[in-house]
Write a protein that holds these residues in place. Structure first.
Motif, PDB file in Angstrom:
ATOM      1  N   ILE A 125       0.877  -1.234  -0.055  1.00  5.82           N
ATOM      2  CA  ILE A 125      -0.027  -0.070  -0.038  1.00  5.82           C
ATOM      3  C   ILE A 125       1.041   1.271   0.150  1.00  5.82           C
ATOM      4  O   ILE A 125       1.976   1.192   0.436  1.00  5.82           O
ATOM      5  CB  ILE A 125      -0.977   0.124   1.209  1.00  5.82           C
ATOM      6  CG1 ILE A 125      -0.120  -0.002   2.548  1.00  5.82           C
ATOM      7  CG2 ILE A 125      -1.874  -1.010   1.008  1.00  5.82           C
ATOM      8  CD1 ILE A 125      -1.106   0.269   3.822  1.00  5.82           C
ATOM      9  N   VAL A 126       0.258   2.239  -0.611  1.00  2.00           N
ATOM     10  CA  VAL A 126       0.946   3.658  -0.312  1.00  2.00           C
ATOM     11  C   VAL A 126      -0.124   4.362   0.038  1.00  2.00           C
ATOM     12  O   VAL A 126      -1.298   4.475  -0.210  1.00  2.00           O
ATOM     13  CB  VAL A 126       1.245   4.343  -1.762  1.00  2.00           C
ATOM     14  CG1 VAL A 126       1.708   5.605  -1.781  1.00  2.00           C
ATOM     15  CG2 VAL A 126       2.308   3.337  -2.580  1.00  2.00           C
ATOM     16  N   ILE A 127       0.230   5.103   1.280  1.00  2.00           N
ATOM     17  CA  ILE A 127      -0.743   5.917   2.130  1.00  2.00           C
ATOM     18  C   ILE A 127      -0.403   7.434   2.009  1.00  2.00           C
ATOM     19  O   ILE A 127       0.885   7.706   2.003  1.00  2.00           O
ATOM     20  CB  ILE A 127      -0.661   5.493   3.597  1.00  2.00           C
ATOM     21  CG1 ILE A 127      -1.155   4.106   3.772  1.00  2.00           C
ATOM     22  CG2 ILE A 127      -1.365   6.485   4.528  1.00  2.00           C
ATOM     23  CD1 ILE A 127      -0.789   3.515   5.429  1.00  2.00           C
ATOM     24  N   GLN A 128      -1.151   8.144   1.537  1.00  6.34           N
ATOM     25  CA  GLN A 128      -1.120   9.696   1.571  1.00  6.34           C
ATOM     26  C   GLN A 128      -2.056  10.200   2.177  1.00  6.34           C
ATOM     27  O   GLN A 128      -3.235   9.928   2.195  1.00  6.34           O
ATOM     28  CB  GLN A 128      -1.060  10.100  -0.014  1.00  6.34           C
ATOM     29  CG  GLN A 128      -0.036   9.336  -0.873  1.00  6.34           C
ATOM     30  CD  GLN A 128      -0.117   9.752  -2.320  1.00  6.34           C
ATOM     31  OE1 GLN A 128       0.396  10.976  -2.860  1.00  6.34           O
ATOM     32  NE2 GLN A 128      -0.937   9.007  -3.078  1.00  6.34           N
ATOM     33  N   ARG A 129      -1.461  11.047   3.191  1.00 11.28           N
ATOM     34  CA  ARG A 129      -2.441  11.990   4.059  1.00 11.28           C
ATOM     35  C   ARG A 129      -2.715  13.095   3.209  1.00 11.28           C
ATOM     36  O   ARG A 129      -1.852  13.855   2.616  1.00 11.28           O
ATOM     37  CB  ARG A 129      -1.615  12.453   5.403  1.00 11.28           C
ATOM     38  CG  ARG A 129      -2.662  13.245   6.008  1.00 11.28           C
ATOM     39  CD  ARG A 129      -1.767  13.645   7.601  1.00 11.28           C
ATOM     40  NE  ARG A 129      -0.997  14.890   7.157  1.00 11.28           N
ATOM     41  CZ  ARG A 129      -0.243  15.397   8.165  1.00 11.28           C
ATOM     42  NH1 ARG A 129       0.094  14.735   9.294  1.00 11.28           N
ATOM     43  NH2 ARG A 129       0.596  16.147   7.670  1.00 11.28           N
ATOM     44  N   ALA A 130      -4.253  13.262   3.061  1.00 12.03           N
ATOM     45  CA  ALA A 130      -4.560  14.547   1.954  1.00 12.03           C
ATOM     46  C   ALA A 130      -5.610  15.363   3.132  1.00 12.03           C
ATOM     47  O   ALA A 130      -6.228  14.938   3.820  1.00 12.03           O
ATOM     48  CB  ALA A 130      -5.430  13.873   1.156  1.00 12.03           C
ATOM     49  N   SER A 131      -5.636  16.762   2.363  1.00 12.45           N
ATOM     50  CA  SER A 131      -6.474  17.705   3.218  1.00 12.45           C
ATOM     51  C   SER A 131      -7.668  17.566   2.192  1.00 12.45           C
ATOM     52  O   SER A 131      -8.678  17.962   2.707  1.00 12.45           O
ATOM     53  CB  SER A 131      -5.801  19.007   3.013  1.00 12.45           C
ATOM     54  OG  SER A 131      -5.286  19.247   1.690  1.00 12.45           O
ATOM     55  N   GLU A 132      -7.809  16.969   0.952  1.00  6.34           N
ATOM     56  CA  GLU A 132      -8.724  16.727   0.200  1.00  6.34           C
ATOM     57  C   GLU A 132      -8.251  15.805  -1.022  1.00  6.34           C
ATOM     58  O   GLU A 132      -7.237  15.668  -1.336  1.00  6.34           O
ATOM     59  CB  GLU A 132      -9.319  17.984  -0.288  1.00  6.34           C
ATOM     60  CG  GLU A 132      -8.655  18.764  -1.456  1.00  6.34           C
ATOM     61  CD  GLU A 132      -9.033  20.160  -1.797  1.00  6.34           C
ATOM     62  OE1 GLU A 132      -9.343  20.290  -2.976  1.00  6.34           O
ATOM     63  OE2 GLU A 132      -9.367  20.928  -1.057  1.00  6.34           O
ATOM     64  N   ALA A 133      -9.433  14.939  -1.636  1.00  9.46           N
ATOM     65  CA  ALA A 133      -8.886  14.084  -2.481  1.00  9.46           C
ATOM     66  C   ALA A 133     -10.476  13.741  -3.212  1.00  9.46           C
ATOM     67  O   ALA A 133     -11.397  13.740  -2.936  1.00  9.46           O
ATOM     68  CB  ALA A 133      -8.534  12.948  -1.965  1.00  9.46           C
ATOM     69  N   SER A 134     -10.143  13.250  -4.337  1.00 10.33           N
ATOM     70  CA  SER A 134     -11.294  12.615  -5.164  1.00 10.33           C
ATOM     71  C   SER A 134     -10.727  11.699  -6.351  1.00 10.33           C
ATOM     72  O   SER A 134      -9.770  11.484  -6.663  1.00 10.33           O
ATOM     73  CB  SER A 134     -12.094  13.885  -5.862  1.00 10.33           C
ATOM     74  OG  SER A 134     -11.099  14.551  -6.921  1.00 10.33           O
TER      75      SER A 134
END
Length: 150
Positions: A3-12
């Motif tokens: 897995i690759v985890i990315q912390r996001a402030s917004e995503a779609s």
């Protein structure tokens, strides 16, 4: 599983010009499945994701989990995480599982993540041509392989 985890402030996630998933604060997780993966990999990775302390606390220290801050998750299947680039310039995807194995594992992973997070997560669509957009917050990006636990 990788897995690759990315912390996001917004995503779609958009498929054929239709937005199928959208979150504000949370995690975007890309998931690669291989034939050696098991239900144990699913349980271990899901628990790791839900409890990983990568959100800031009141002192701006990464000390809170996605569950602690009530953030959301988008999970996207990503067979290219198992690319081998050892020979030549064209990646080989021989380690990536075929849909007959990968789809049920992907669906089990979604279910396990929802159980561990105690809420519904959003997803892309397995095998679709997806446009994933996000603002990586931090940036924070973490790669985890369930085969490298120790």
């Amino acid at each position: 599983m990788k897995i690759v985890i990315q912390r996001a402030s917004e995503a779609s996630v958009t498929i054929n010009n239709v937005r199928v998933a959208e979150i504000n604060q949370g995690l975007v997780i890309l998931l690669g499945i291989e034939d050696a993966d098991t239900d144990d990999d699913i349980k271990w990775l899901s628990s790791k994701i839900v409890n990983l302390r990568i959100f800031s606390d009141e002192n701006e220290v990464m000390n809170c989990s996605v569950k602690d801050v009530n953030a959301d998750i988008i999970l996207v299947s990503q067979f290219t995480l198992h690319a081998s680039t050892k020979k030549g310039n064209r990646p080989s995807y021989i380690k990536a599982s075929k849909p007959d194995f990968a789809i049920p594992m992907y669906e089990k992973f979604i279910h396990q993540l929802e159980v561990d997070l105690e809420k519904k997560i959003q997803t892309g669509q397995f095998g679709a041509d997806m446009k994933v957009a996000l603002i990586n917050d931090g940036p924070v990006t973490i790669v985890i392989d369930s085969k490298n636990r120790e």
